[in-house]
Design a protein around this motif. Sequence first.
Motif, PDB file in Angstrom:
ATOM      1  N   LYS A  41       0.833  -1.204   0.000  1.00 37.99           N
ATOM      2  CA  LYS A  41       0.000   0.000   0.000  1.00 37.99           C
ATOM      3  C   LYS A  41       0.867   1.252   0.000  1.00 37.99           C
ATOM      4  O   LYS A  41       0.558   2.239  -0.686  1.00 37.99           O
ATOM      5  N   TYR A  94       1.993   2.091  -3.475  1.00 38.03           N
ATOM      6  CA  TYR A  94       0.998   2.700  -4.347  1.00 38.03           C
ATOM      7  C   TYR A  94       0.620   4.107  -3.899  1.00 38.03           C
ATOM      8  O   TYR A  94       0.323   4.962  -4.741  1.00 38.03           O
ATOM      9  N   VAL A  95       0.643   4.363  -2.589  1.00 39.37           N
ATOM     10  CA  VAL A  95       0.417   5.730  -2.123  1.00 39.37           C
ATOM     11  C   VAL A  95       1.507   6.636  -2.670  1.00 39.37           C
ATOM     12  O   VAL A  95       1.243   7.706  -3.229  1.00 39.37           O
ATOM     13  N   LEU A 105       1.088   7.154  -6.441  1.00 35.91           N
ATOM     14  CA  LEU A 105      -0.003   8.071  -6.769  1.00 35.91           C
ATOM     15  C   LEU A 105       0.366   9.522  -6.456  1.00 35.91           C
ATOM     16  O   LEU A 105      -0.095  10.440  -7.133  1.00 35.91           O
ATOM     17  N   LEU A 106       1.212   9.701  -5.446  1.00 36.31           N
ATOM     18  CA  LEU A 106       1.651  11.047  -5.072  1.00 36.31           C
ATOM     19  C   LEU A 106       2.862  11.505  -5.884  1.00 36.31           C
ATOM     20  O   LEU A 106       3.357  12.616  -5.703  1.00 36.31           O
ATOM     21  N   ASP A 127      -4.035  13.006   4.749  1.00 36.15           N
ATOM     22  CA  ASP A 127      -4.005  12.762   3.303  1.00 36.15           C
ATOM     23  C   ASP A 127      -3.429  11.378   3.015  1.00 36.15           C
ATOM     24  O   ASP A 127      -3.907  10.668   2.111  1.00 36.15           O
ATOM     25  N   LYS A 146      -6.096   8.718   3.755  1.00 35.96           N
ATOM     26  CA  LYS A 146      -7.133   8.679   2.717  1.00 35.96           C
ATOM     27  C   LYS A 146      -6.653   7.879   1.505  1.00 35.96           C
ATOM     28  O   LYS A 146      -7.395   7.072   0.934  1.00 35.96           O
ATOM     29  N   GLN A 147      -5.427   8.105   1.104  1.00 36.63           N
ATOM     30  CA  GLN A 147      -4.859   7.366  -0.031  1.00 36.63           C
ATOM     31  C   GLN A 147      -4.646   5.890   0.316  1.00 36.63           C
ATOM     32  O   GLN A 147      -4.889   5.006  -0.508  1.00 36.63           O
ATOM     33  N   TYR A 148      -4.209   5.645   1.533  1.00 37.59           N
ATOM     34  CA  TYR A 148      -3.857   4.289   1.983  1.00 37.59           C
ATOM     35  C   TYR A 148      -5.026   3.319   1.824  1.00 37.59           C
ATOM     36  O   TYR A 148      -4.841   2.157   1.465  1.00 37.59           O
ATOM     37  N   SER A 153      -7.735   4.000  -0.144  1.00 38.30           N
ATOM     38  CA  SER A 153      -8.532   4.482  -1.275  1.00 38.30           C
ATOM     39  C   SER A 153      -8.854   3.373  -2.273  1.00 38.30           C
ATOM     40  O   SER A 153      -8.205   2.326  -2.319  1.00 38.30           O
ATOM     41  N   VAL A 169      -5.811   2.694  -4.642  1.00 32.06           N
ATOM     42  CA  VAL A 169      -4.766   1.827  -4.096  1.00 32.06           C
ATOM     43  C   VAL A 169      -5.226   0.381  -4.055  1.00 32.06           C
ATOM     44  O   VAL A 169      -4.499  -0.537  -4.472  1.00 32.06           O
TER      45      VAL A 169
END
Length: 206
Positions: free
Chosen positions: A93, A96-97, A100-101, A141, A144-146, A148, A151
Motif C-alpha cells: 500500500k 501505491y500511495v 499516486l503522489l 491525506d 485517505k490514499q492508503y 482508497s 490503491v
Amino acid sequence: MIKFLSALIFSLLIPLSASAAEYSDGNGYTTIKTPVRTSDPNKIEVTEIFWYGCPHCYSLEPLVQAWKKDLPSDVDFKYLPAVFGRGWLAHAKAFYVADLLGMEDKIRADLFNAIHVERRNLNSEDALARFFADYGVNEDDFRKQYDSFAVNSRLSQADAKIRAYGARGVPGIIVNGKYLVSAESANGNENIFKVVDFLIEQERQK
C-alpha cells in the motif's frame, strides 16, 4: 590449408554458439506457461516483483538502479509490490500511495534504508503515515490514499499479475510477460541482469 582454415573457422564459432546457448529455460530463467499481456506492445517490459521488507530485494536494489541508468529506449521498467506474507500488505500500500503522489522514486531508497539499516518497524499504517510525514505528506491525506479505491484496485491488479506469472517469492524479474528471472535461477543476484539483458535481446530479435 583448407583443413587449417576449416578448423580455424570452427574454433571461432564455438564461443559464439556457447554464448548464444548460455541461458535457456531452467538455466538462468523460467518460461511463464501462459504469457501475460504487457502495458505497451511496442516496448519490452521488465518488471521487478519486490517487497520493501525483503533483505534480498534490498541487496538487489543498487544493481537495479545501476541497470536502470542505461535503460534502452525500447525497454519499459516497472515495479510490482508483492503480498506473500504478513506485513507485506502495508508495504505494498505504501508503494501505491507513493506512486499516486508521484514520490516513489524520492522515498524508495530511504524506505529501504529505514527498514534494513535503521531497523525501524514500518509494518503499520500509523508508522508509515509518520514516515511519509517526513516528506511533507499530511497524515490525514496519507490515510485517505492508503485505504482508497485507487490503491486497493492496483493491489488487486498486482496480485492477479503475480499469480499469472507464477511467482512465489521475491525478488523476481519478469521480462516481457514471458520469463521469470530470480537469484536462484540466475545463480546469484549479480547474474540477474545478465540474464535479463540476454532475454531482452532475444525478444528484440523476435
